[in-house]
Design an enzyme around this catalytic site. Structure first.
Site, PDB file in Angstrom:
ATOM      1  N   GLU A  44      66.545  49.984  40.196  1.00 32.04           N
ATOM      2  CA  GLU A  44      66.240  49.541  41.559  1.00 32.04           C
ATOM      3  C   GLU A  44      65.864  48.072  41.492  1.00 32.04           C
ATOM      4  OE1 GLU A  44      63.121  51.686  43.637  1.00 32.04           O
ATOM      5  OE2 GLU A  44      63.631  50.683  45.511  1.00 32.04           O
ATOM      6  N   CYS A 238      63.555  53.418  47.061  1.00 29.63           N
ATOM      7  CA  CYS A 238      63.309  53.151  48.481  1.00 29.63           C
ATOM      8  C   CYS A 238      64.192  52.037  49.024  1.00 29.63           C
ATOM      9  CB  CYS A 238      61.851  52.777  48.704  1.00 29.63           C
ATOM     10  SG  CYS A 238      60.725  54.138  48.440  1.00 29.63           S
ATOM     11  N   ASN A 369      67.485  58.957  49.548  1.00 27.91           N
ATOM     12  CA  ASN A 369      66.637  58.770  48.370  1.00 27.91           C
ATOM     13  C   ASN A 369      65.478  59.769  48.381  1.00 27.91           C
ATOM     14  OD1 ASN A 369      65.332  57.591  46.076  1.00 27.91           O
ATOM     15  ND2 ASN A 369      63.989  56.507  47.478  1.00 27.91           N
ATOM     16  N   GLU A 370      64.317  59.307  48.805  1.00 26.15           N
ATOM     17  CA  GLU A 370      63.128  60.167  48.700  1.00 26.15           C
ATOM     18  C   GLU A 370      62.836  60.750  50.079  1.00 26.15           C
ATOM     19  OE1 GLU A 370      59.305  58.260  47.644  1.00 26.15           O
ATOM     20  OE2 GLU A 370      59.622  59.242  45.720  1.00 26.15           O
TER      21      GLU A 370
HETATM   22  O1  AHR Z   1      60.125  53.891  41.625  1.00 31.48           O
HETATM   23  C1  AHR Z   1      59.439  53.252  42.648  1.00 31.48           C
HETATM   24  C2  AHR Z   1      59.553  53.985  43.978  1.00 31.48           C
HETATM   25  O2  AHR Z   1      58.961  55.230  43.885  1.00 31.48           O
HETATM   26  C3  AHR Z   1      60.963  54.298  44.402  1.00 31.48           C
HETATM   27  O3  AHR Z   1      61.552  53.234  45.056  1.00 31.48           O
HETATM   28  C4  AHR Z   1      60.775  55.441  45.336  1.00 31.48           C
HETATM   29  O4  AHR Z   1      61.891  56.282  45.385  1.00 31.48           O
HETATM   30  C5  AHR Z   1      59.524  56.121  44.829  1.00 31.48           C
HETATM   31  O5  AHR Z   1      58.611  56.316  45.856  1.00 31.48           O
END
Ligand code: AHR
Length: 651
Positions: A44, A238, A369-370
């Site tokens: 990321e 994120c 993603n999350e």
């Molecule tokens: O790894 C850091 C962050 O942690 C990522 O962007 C997210 O997916 C998670 O909350």
């Protein structure tokens, strides 16, 4: 005398009652096949992971497109110089990057700008650096002086360029710094009188990964390649979601010439008030093509994650209405075509035009993603219906929220099971104790439904998002213990990756991270070594491995074992997270003989040990030859250590 004899007899008998801990490995009963892409990496653009990190560009804000167009730049106008420096947008060389700088010099003395790089430019003596800029002559015939200075102001090299047409033209030069400097600066100065327009000022090391012009930082890619990762998850995280949908990651805007890629504010620029990074933007110089190419270079499967019509639920949680989701789904279909489609398809032809007619062989794609909650399930269902209809060959990763056990997580498993999801992305940032005590987490998982992608995990030495977290040996050992549990359950856990991957020591937002860098150096953490040892000793089949007679005071001892088909090696992964050494008697069952191999120990003098840029080898694996005495042999596990043994067996 009689008492002494009795005492020594008691000690001998007593010792024989205290049987050593044993590990029994059954080679004759191999279990699940391990996914060749089991151990991967999560990339990321956080912590200056791409811009200021993996993407080797040394000039920050090269196109003057930050909201403050001169951020990262300093005006150089010594007392003898006279003239004006102005940011303009009329008749730019490119519509995607409309801002440029006009330097109007009215004297002979130099007038111009100096760039600070990403917390300094790291340059090395003996290496070449490729400078380029878009320049347009406006008045007179001034020179453009390109100068590289050390952090202390020493001139390291310079080149003067002259003769600029009255239209935009790319000019270039090669600089050879006379010294190594982690904090160098680049100046572009007009030697007047005369006026020049300047844009897209760039400086790259000639030595990038595979020496690709405008490429990736070689030492950082090498660290990834050394892991032999099974996959690369990209672009996050994120960052996929964006704080609002208009700032989500859109893969199509990361293709083509870098000058055409529009800058976007990085979501980590402002995410943490305690770690503001106002100069953090995404140039997308490391875009989706470069990502696929990187995967191919290092033998990893691509695993892109796409926005599913939801912005980050920790921010706005903005939703794309279900009725308007088609463009998002189309993006996913087009990505499959870009990665795998024939060269005469719309998106396959774009891949070919960028220099890669052969497909990239993408097999897995993440939707969101999350994410969590009902809004996610209904969006995932729409994506899944279309993608499964058109591309049944692609496995889909679906989200289960940020926690590995809360109500959102449980609901996600329930709903995604109903939706026949392929792989569910579990995330876990928790204390080392959580990892130690969850090594059996997957033993009882239902084998009939979706499988698991442990897509983000990392032990937190203090607390999640605490700025005090460190990559300690203890954290790494807890992850190693946990990974033995993932490995034993390789039928249901198909992929795993630590997160985040990279961090710049001078510009990070999140800690801990797998690999730390500054402008010149790299430090591999104990966690990196654990992931690397698992990945390079992946094996093909799980072997039953049972521990017995472990002394009650040695509760933090863990083991797993695999068989590597091609070499016939039996691999043992052993964790002793206790503050004292432990002896283990290993029995390899179902083989005629065991011959010599290697023993690798990852450890240090203290569980709190960390690696730093100044002391990068404090916790590093040490490999030695290992000669077992037979099918039963003893192993001494040092205190606070992760041990990997490879031996060859005759069946
Ligand atoms: O790894 C850091 C962050 O942690 C990522 O962007 C997210 O997916 C998670 O909350």
């Amino acid at each position: 005398m009689r008492t002494a004899k009795l005492l020594s007899l008691f000690l001998v008998l007593g010792a024989s009652f205290l049987a050593a801990a044993t590990l029994t490995v059954s080679v004759d009963h191999p279990g699940a096949r391990i996914n060749p892409a089991m151990w991967g990496v999560f990339f990321e653009d956080i912590n200056f992971g791409a811009d200021g990190g993996l993407y080797a560009e040394l000039v920050k804000n090269r196109g003057f497109e930050f909201p403050e167009p001169l951020m990262g730049w300093m005006k150089i106008n010594p007392s003898l110089s006279k003239g004006e420096i102005a940011v303009r947008t009329d008749m730019p060389f490119n519509d995607a990057n409309p801002h440029y700088v006009r330097i109007q010099s009215e004297a002979d003395a130099p007038l111009g700008l100096s760039n600070e790089g990403f917390r300094g430019m790291g340059v090395r003596r003996g290496e070449a650096y490729n400078f380029s800029a878009e320049v347009r002559g406006v008045a007179g015939t001034p020179k453009l002086s390109v100068r590289l200075y050390g952090g202390d102001g020493t001139l390291l090299d310079s080149v003067d360029l002259q003769v600029f047409p009255r239209s935009w033209k790319k000019c270039s030069a090669v600089l050879h710094p006379s010294d190594t400097d982690p904090k160098a600066r680049l100046s572009v100065l007009v030697l007047g009188p005369g006026t020049l327009d300047v844009d897209f000022v760039s400086l790259f090391p000639a030595h990038t990964w595979k020496n690709r012009p405008g490429g990736l930082r070689a030492d950082m890619v090498q660290a990834l390649a050394d892991m032999h990762p099974g996959f690369v998850r990209f672009p996050g995280g994120c960052i996929v979601e964006g704080p609002v949908l208009s700032r989500r990651y859109q893969w199509k805007s990361t293709l083509g010439p870098v000058e055409d890629r529009k800058l976007l504010v990085n979501r980590w620029n402002f995410e943490f008030v305690h770690r503001p990074t106002p100069d953090y933007y995404q140039s997308f110089g490391l875009g989706f093509f470069e990502y696929f190419q990187l995967c191919e270079d290092i033998g990893a499967e691509p695993l892109p994650i796409l926005n599913c019509g939801m912005a980050c639920q920790f921010n706005s949680g903005e939703l794309c209405p279900l009725g308007s989701l088609d463009p998002y789904i189309q993006d996913a279909l087009d990505l499959v075509e870009f990665a795998n489609g024939p060269v005469d398809s719309t998106w396959g032809s774009k891949r070919a035009a960028m220099g890669h007619p052969a497909p990239f062989n993408m097999k897995v794609l993440g939707i969101g993603n999350e994410q969590w909650g009902p809004q996610y399930f209904e969006r995932y269902e729409r994506f899944s219906k279309v993608l499964k209809g058109k591309h049944p060959e692609i496995s889909l990763v679906s989200a289960a929220g940020p926690d590995p056990a809360d109500a959102r997580f449980k609901l996600a498993w329930e709903k995604l099971r109903e939706l026949h999801a392929d792989l569910i992305d579990e995330h876990c940032y928790a204390a080392p104790e959580w990892f130690f005590s969850n090594t059996h987490r997957y033993d009882a998982y239902d084998r009939s439904g979706p499988t698991v992608f442990m897509g983000e995990y990392a032990a937190q030495s203090v607390a999640t998002v605490s700025t005090k977290n460190q990559n300690t040996l203890e954290c790494a050992l807890s992850e190693a213990a946990y990974l033995t549990g993932l490995e034993r359950n390789a039928d249901v856990v198909r992929m795993a990756s630590y997160a985040p991957l990279f961090a710049n020591t001078e510009a990070w937002q999140w800690t801990p991270d797998l690999i730390w860098v500054d402008s010149l150096h790299i430090a591999l953490t104990p966690s990196y070594h654990v992931q690397r040892l698992f990945s390079r000793n992946r094996g093909d089949r799980v072997l039953p491995a049972s521990l017995a007679n472990v002394p009650p005071e040695d509760t933090r001892v863990y083991a797993s074992s695999v068989l590597e088909d091609a070499s016939g090696a039996v691999i043992l992964k052993l964790v002793n997270a206790e503050p004292r050494g432990t002896d283990l008697s290993v029995q390899i069952q179902g083989v005629r003989a065991v011959s010599k191999g290697t023993l690798t120990v990852l450890g240090s003098e203290s569980p709190g040990a960390v690696n730093t840029l100044l002391d990068p080898e404090r916790v590093a694996p040490r490999e030695s030859e290992f000669a077992p005495s037979g099918t039963t042999f003893d192993v001494a596990l040092p205190a606070d250590s992760f041990v990997v043994i490879r031996v060859h067996v005759q069946l």
